[in-house]
Design an enzyme around this catalytic site. Structure first.
Site, mmCIF file in Angstrom:
data_model
loop_
_atom_site.group_PDB
_atom_site.id
_atom_site.type_symbol
_atom_site.label_atom_id
_atom_site.label_comp_id
_atom_site.label_asym_id
_atom_site.label_seq_id
_atom_site.Cartn_x
_atom_site.Cartn_y
_atom_site.Cartn_z
ATOM 1 N N LYS A 1 -0.749 -12.052 -68.940
ATOM 2 C CA LYS A 1 -0.432 -11.389 -67.675
ATOM 3 C C LYS A 1 1.013 -10.906 -67.671
ATOM 4 O O LYS A 1 1.945 -11.684 -67.843
ATOM 5 C CB LYS A 1 -0.655 -12.353 -66.506
ATOM 6 C CG LYS A 1 -0.130 -11.853 -65.170
ATOM 7 C CD LYS A 1 -0.891 -10.635 -64.664
ATOM 8 C CE LYS A 1 -0.268 -10.080 -63.381
ATOM 9 N NZ LYS A 1 -0.235 -11.038 -62.276
ATOM 10 N N HIS B 1 6.496 -13.902 -52.544
ATOM 11 C CA HIS B 1 7.457 -13.481 -53.561
ATOM 12 C C HIS B 1 8.862 -13.999 -53.290
ATOM 13 O O HIS B 1 9.848 -13.417 -53.740
ATOM 14 C CB HIS B 1 7.414 -11.965 -53.741
ATOM 15 C CG HIS B 1 6.157 -11.528 -54.426
ATOM 16 N ND1 HIS B 1 5.957 -11.694 -55.777
ATOM 17 C CD2 HIS B 1 5.003 -11.011 -53.937
ATOM 18 C CE1 HIS B 1 4.745 -11.264 -56.092
ATOM 19 N NE2 HIS B 1 4.150 -10.863 -54.988
#
Length: 570
Positions: A219, A322
């Site tokens: 990823k 985030h």
């Protein structure tokens, strides 16, 4: 003399047959049975005074001589391949036959032998689908797995190590040590699991050791630095070892723009996460990569479908996921650059025309792990209401649209990640990872979830009651969720290179380790069943309006959705 029976009476006894229509939950989606593989007058059904009895629908055939372990009777199968009625035979945890079950000594056309050693699952009036695959998992909490299973998912692919901050934001299990711990932990869960390593590196050494440690994929995530150099390096390692690459591109366009990312990919196959961009990616035009023939685009479920609440919810989610601060102006600007109503509205339509291929969750990291199926069908319903029937439909039904949308969380993620030889469809030879649904609860609350041919989860009433149905009825783990049955009913997917390097013996895990395959040049956007369109996408940098082949893609947000509060009052 044959006995004539009305369609209504027949459906009440054996379930709907060819030409009958079934509404999916409370949506405006209607399926029509295309073909019935059972035989009128020779149907098998279990129960008092019914057919599956000794010398009638049940033969004397032993398991060794061909009788199946389990028969699922009179099921309406909804799959990417079609909408049809059949019996399903299971043996050794796999689907061995689809067609007509019964006693070949008494009945014609039997290809599924029912014997004394055969269990029966009654699917009259029920829908059977392949278990779902969620290909965007942040393994933040192990409790996600039970939530996913109870919603009809039977395979989860992603990365993480628990609630570490790297996992809260990115879908990566970094390094061989963490991969070993997660593969060991997989033995505890009734779920097919697959883990992604971190793909962000400019040199191949660390990526190679993750693939050899069992990573099924790598990823690339912007929070770790998705630069053109990292993209090129990661894809080169993936090509060498036959693993997939998933990408979350550079929202801030610090290391390049979407054109630079496309250039760094160099035409190689890649799975683009949340391709619309609210989940992350080049602002404001990452969505245009869905037109690339080598890019497999997917959505995460918070933007599915576009509603009056979507924008407000996303800003709060983004700040948490985030590690951003509402007191820092730059962090707020970062968040606002990612959330655009114009691209989210276009995403609805791109799914409906088959330009977006996959829907996944983004579990606990801007996504709801138990709502992959729900959000998929809500999108399909919204599009039917707003855009009408698809031109590909044949007859007064929504079969093609249903086949297109179910492919988004079954066969297409399985193809994209090299698992379609094992899972993803109701097909002879594949694992018997199956979900039974009452049509009124389709996509919302399963009736039963099978893993490897054994029942892993189901709604169940009070265990002290005299029958199974008294309240409180709620989802409970079944026997395939316990003991050695658990480890024999589900698998852990790994890379072929890790198996060749002795991973199974090195870790001593109980679950079977199964290699992924054909994730690179053998697949592309064209491999995405019913979802392979590659339109030329343009995004206006000022207004964010999206056009596909010159046509403006826009739709109104939904104010009311099906499969919502009506099903979750209690």
């Amino acid at each position: 003399m044959p006995y004539k029976i009305s369609r209504a009476a027949y459906a009440g006894m054996f379930g709907p047959t060819t030409g009958d229509k079934v509404r999916l939950a409370d949506t405006e989606l209607f399926i029509e049975i295309e073909k019935d593989f059972t035989t009128y007058g020779e149907e098998v059904k279990f129960g008092g005074g019914k057919v599956i009895r000794d010398g009638m629908g049940q033969s004397q055939v032993t398991r060794a001589d061909g009788a199946v372990d389990t028969v699922i009777t009179n099921a309406v199968i909804v799959d990417h391949s079609g909408v049809y009625k059949a019996d399903i035979g299971l043996k050794d945890g796999r689907i061995v036959a689809i067609g007509k079950a019964g006693n070949p000594d008494m009945q014609p056309g039997v290809n599924i032998i029912v014997g004394p050693g055969t269990e029966a699952i009654a699917a009259e009036g029920k829908i059977v689908t392949a278990g779902g695959m969620d290909s965007h998992i942040h393994f933040i909490a192990p409790q996600q797995i039970e939530e996913a299973l109870m919603s009809g998912m039977t395979c989860m692919l992603g990365g993480g190590t628990g609630p570490a901050h790297g996992t809260l934001a990115t879908t990566c299990t970094p390094g061989p040590w963490h991969l070993a711990r997660m593969i060991e932990a997989a033995d505890a869960f009734p779920m097919n699991l697959a883990f992604a390593g971190k793909g962000n590196a400019s040199l191949p050494g660390a990526l190679t050791e993750m693939v050899l440690a069992g990573a099924t994929s790598l990823k690339l995530h912007e929070d770790w630095g998705t630069t053109p150099g990292a993209i090129d390096c990661c894809l080169s390692v993936a090509d060498e070892y036959d693993v997939q690459v998933m990408i979350h591109t550079d929202t801030l366009n610090e290391s390049g723009f979407v054109e630079d990312t496309i250039g760094a990919i160099k035409g190689r196959t890649i799975h683009a996460f949340h391709t619309e961009g609210a989940g992350g990616g080049h602002a404001p035009d990452i969505i245009k990569i869905c037109g690339q023939p080598n890019v497999i685009p997917s959505s995460t479920n918070p933007t599915r479908p576009y509603t009056v609440n979507t924008i407000a919810e996303h800003l709060d989610m983004l700040m948490v996921c985030h590690h951003l601060s509402p007191s820092i102006p730059e962090d707020i600007a970062f968040a606002e650059s990612r959330i655009r109503k114009e691209t989210i509205a276009a995403e609805d339509i791109l799914h409906d025309i088959g330009a977006f291929s996959i829907i996944s969750s983004d579990s606990q990291a801007m996504g709801r792990v138990g709502e992959v199926a729900i959000r998929t069908w809500q999108t399909a319903d919204k599009m039917k209401r707003q855009r009408g029937r698809l031109k590909q439909e044949n007859g007064d039904n929504d079969n093609f649209r249903v086949r297109r949308y179910i492919a988004k969380y079954t066969i297409n993620p399985a193809i994209a990640h090299g698992l379609s030889h094992e899972i993803g469809s109701v097909e002879v030879g594949k694992r018997a990872d199956l979900v039974l649904w009452n049509p009124a609860f389709f996509g919302v609350k399963p009736d039963m979830v099978l893993l490897g041919g054994s029942i892993a989860a189901a709604p169940m009433g009070d265990p002290n009651a005299s029958i199974p149905t008294p309240q409180p009825v709620h989802y409970r783990p079944m026997f395939a969720s316990y003991g050695r049955s658990l480890t024999n009913s589900s698998v852990t997917f790994v890379s072929q290179a890790s198996l060749d390097a002795g991973l199974k013996g090195r870790l001593g895990v109980a679950k079977q380790l199964v290699a992924v395959k054909n994730t690179r040049g053998g697949i592309s956007k064209a491999s995405m069943i019913h979802n392979d369109l590659t339109p030329e996408i343009e995004v206006d940098p000022e207004t964010y309006e999206v056009r596909a082949n010159g046509e403006l893609l826009t739709c109104e947000p939904a104010t009311v959705l099906p499969m919502a509060q009506r099903y979750f009052l209690f």
